[in-house]
Design an enzyme around this catalytic site. Sequence first.
Site, PDB file in Angstrom:
ATOM      1  N   SER A 114      73.191  25.214  -0.605  1.00  0.00           N
ATOM      2  CA  SER A 114      74.426  25.980  -0.680  1.00  0.00           C
ATOM      3  C   SER A 114      74.153  27.452  -0.406  1.00  0.00           C
ATOM      4  CB  SER A 114      75.102  25.770  -2.036  1.00  0.00           C
ATOM      5  OG  SER A 114      76.393  26.323  -2.028  1.00  0.00           O
ATOM      6  N   HIS A 115      74.549  28.347  -1.312  1.00  0.00           N
ATOM      7  CA  HIS A 115      74.340  29.770  -1.069  1.00  0.00           C
ATOM      8  C   HIS A 115      73.021  30.261  -1.658  1.00  0.00           C
ATOM      9  CE1 HIS A 115      76.369  29.351  -4.936  1.00  0.00           C
ATOM     10  NE2 HIS A 115      75.768  30.449  -5.313  1.00  0.00           N
TER      11      HIS A 115
ATOM     12  N   ASP B 234      79.420  29.593   4.612  1.00  0.00           N
ATOM     13  CA  ASP B 234      78.206  29.429   3.820  1.00  0.00           C
ATOM     14  C   ASP B 234      77.399  28.251   4.359  1.00  0.00           C
ATOM     15  OD1 ASP B 234      79.694  27.257   2.915  1.00  0.00           O
ATOM     16  OD2 ASP B 234      79.024  27.459   0.843  1.00  0.00           O
TER      17      ASP B 234
ATOM     18  N   ASP C  25      76.754  25.129   3.494  1.00  0.00           N
ATOM     19  CA  ASP C  25      77.246  23.761   3.616  1.00  0.00           C
ATOM     20  C   ASP C  25      78.696  23.688   4.082  1.00  0.00           C
ATOM     21  OD1 ASP C  25      78.218  24.763   1.241  1.00  0.00           O
ATOM     22  OD2 ASP C  25      78.003  22.904   0.119  1.00  0.00           O
TER      23      ASP C  25
ATOM     24  N   ARG D 127      82.758  27.192   2.077  1.00  0.00           N
ATOM     25  CA  ARG D 127      83.283  28.526   1.762  1.00  0.00           C
ATOM     26  C   ARG D 127      83.294  29.392   3.025  1.00  0.00           C
ATOM     27  NH1 ARG D 127      80.586  31.636  -1.642  1.00  0.00           N
ATOM     28  NH2 ARG D 127      78.587  30.652  -1.229  1.00  0.00           N
TER      29      ARG D 127
END
Length: 480
Positions: free
Chosen positions: A35-36, A206, A208, A211
Amino acid sequence: IGRLVIGQNGILSTPAVSCIIRKIKAAGGIILTASHSPGGPGGEFGVKFEVANGGPAPDIVSDKIYQISKTLEEYAICPDLRVDLSRLGRQEFDLENKFKPFRVEIVDSVDIYLNLLRSIFDFNAIRNLLTGPNQIKIRIDAMNGVMGPYVRRILCDELGAPANSAINCIPLEDFGGQPPDPNLTYATALLEAMRGGEYGFGAAFDADGDRYMILGQNGFFVNASDSLAIIAANLSCIPYFCQMGVRGFGRSMPTSTALDKVAKVMKIPVYETPTGWRYFSNLMDSGRCSLCGEESFGTGSDHLREKDGLWAVLVWLSILAARKQSVEEIVRDHWAKFGRHYYCRFDYEALEPRTAYFIMRDLEALITDKSFSHQQFAVGNNIYSVERTDSFEYIDPVDGTVTKRQGLRIIFSDASRLIFRMSASSHVRATLRIYAESYEKDPSQHNKEPQAVLSPLIAIALKISQIHERTGRKGPTVIT
């Protein structure tokens, strides 16, 4: 489990996983994602489980998985099994279990998801915006996450944006050494490009793909809460909502109340939930919610059960095509009609968990004490009167589940808000977040810098939390 469906080269965006689960009626899905967070060796690597509706596992499922994990006595592995992730199609394996053969299906990472988007949007209108006589130049940053194939296939190949509109489209395990977080702190390459004035619309995703961030010409920034409210106010630009209707809106508690102003005018209910997309899934499954979002740049609708960054970008392009205005003009028109919600989030990251816990414990004792109610704070020429305080809890209107201790709220008489919330960033460190919001109806006061407007509220937050004194920090790690 007798069948696995995997994206080509191991790549699927989180919204695409949700889409495929729903399309093929899978039992669930497993997402391996950084993710992030930093990717690669030594970085934080997460495992997310999606349930059969395509949404994140609810707490009851996660808790059950955890309980079962404590009773496992053995597991079997197949060290010699090799799957070619690059070759589309079915591969079958004869394993020593009841499933014979065991099937692995490699699917195109984009196909099923793209077909869903075609049923939601007017692609011709977006294509005309990007290629027609009054075309707008766009700049899209995939931040070296999984979104590269989606950006190139959908925005460039399908909708006609020039190939050089897309940057950082090669997925890299370490995201090129830069955290793939779509905000002003980390999407600096996009921000600099947009400040040059050449591009009318910019977006970043982001790692994945769930966002996003929106920028207008000259780097005009659209905060996530405003973006959600503007999307809500312009749903008539999207064929999907014209056909399906709009039943309700949802926002996480820390997200600004800009959405509430739109909902009041549209006479549509708003559900205020804890942070976490799983709370929206229940609302959508029951037909209560059509659009929802979070302040951390996550927005989505009932077309899936995950937040969806590319969907949100296509919504924005649809609005631009329909209204024939710039990003900044659309935002300023929205503020003039509904008022502006000045908003900031301050992240104190990598805190010692015990320190963060005691800060929140003491703060809760302070603000929930009767003596704190109706207290006044004078900061410069500003006076803030406390109207109410609480430790936020949520009662799910679908199943009655109660979720407690989801953040501390201080709401002032002028509708300003301060929110304190803990967010675990790893197994050994914690993040404490402070959210500040102030509402301004007067259009002549809509051109100020958010941090300048919010500085009195921030001063109150720092005074009552003593976060700098108790952590040794001089300021937050990240401001969004």
